[in-house]
Write a protein that holds these residues in place. Structure first.
Motif: not given
Length: 285
Positions: A74-81
């Motif tokens: 989830a953190i990885l997705i948030l950083l990409h977004t």
């Protein structure tokens, strides 16, 4: 059948002997596939879109609980977004916050489903997830399955609409937020899939617990039929372009995999119903 049972027993002995080594390897593979999947769909932050970083994170997750791996994802997705746009980051953060609050409140022991469900969608066999969970889990597994479904549709949508959602020249903040909410959270196909999977889990769970002959076989067939009927009927009612062949073929393949799961993993004989009665000085059992 005898050969399958012998293979199963040998596999159980092997797993019990080397589980201290095998479980970290399995967690590593699951984490690595999940992180690579995220980067392939929403690799907006180039510094993170690196197989080496995914490999290091997966190695770290191999020694941590699966729920931590889901949080890292989830953190990885948030950083990409965040690299895409602040509006997408804000919406995604709220969605993940709600999902994790609901997940940790209702079904924290099924954290692996947050990772396996999007992976199952990518490999085109998502229908096996509700069948397998109906056989092995409780109806609360519908919550992480639903969360995993939302994650997949979110990643798929972001990957397909990067140009629209990124950059300041492509619309105002309000327009981007409205566009994202309308096409992700109000996605009819996603909501229909969530409902279909939840109903399938409940149907399979209820039937496989019944005291009838061939309960598990009936549960698998009934679950596959429920999935197909809900998805196709819902598509007609909601005006969604139905993928008739894909749904039917995917459900059939998933049913076959569920039968293999029953034969290989479970050791009881489900071909008939047996009752046991005994008594002590005061009661019958």
């Amino acid at each position: 059948m005898k050969t399958l049972l012998e293979i199963r027993e040998k596999a159980k002995l092997f797993l019990s002997k080397y589980d201290i080594y095998l479980y970290p390897v399995l967690k590593f593979i699951l984490a690595l596939v999940a992180f690579l999947l995220i980067n392939s769909h929403v690799g907006f932050m180039k510094k993170l879109d690196n197989p080496g970083i995914s490999l290091v994170l997966a190695l770290l997750c191999s020694f941590l609980p699966v729920n931590v791996t889901a949080v890292f994802g989830a953190i990885l997705i948030l950083l990409h977004t965040y690299a895409l746009s602040i509006e997408v980051f804000a919406i995604t953060f709220v969605v993940f916050a709600v999902m994790f609050l609901l997940f940790f409140r209702t079904a924290p022991k099924y954290g692996y489903l947050l990772l396996l469900t999007p992976i199952a969608f990518v490999v085109k066999i998502p229908y096996v997830v509700p069948l397998a969970m109906g056989l092995t889990a409780t109806p609360t597994a519908a919550v992480p399955v639903a969360c995993g479904t939302v994650v997949y549709f979110l990643l798929h949508y972001l990957g397909m609409n990067t140009a629209m959602l990124g950059g300041t020249q492509n619309g105002t903040v309000t327009e981007k937020i409205t566009y994202l909410l309308d096409n992700v959270l109000n996605n009819k196909e996603m909501l229909l899939t969530v409902v279909a999977f939840a109903l399938t889990i409940v149907v399979v769970y209820m039937i496989r617990r019944m005291s009838v002959d061939h309960a598990w076989t009936i549960a698998i067939v009934a679950g596959a039929v429920t999935d197909v009927i809900v998805l196709l009927a819902g598509s007609l009612v909601l005006g969604i372009s139905s993928r008739l062949i894909a749904v039917i073929v995917g459900s059939l393949v998933s049913a076959v995999l569920a039968f293999i799961l029953q034969l290989v993993v479970f050791s009881l004989d489900y071909t008939r119903t047996e009752y046991l009665q005994y008594q002590d000085d005061d009661y019958y059992y």
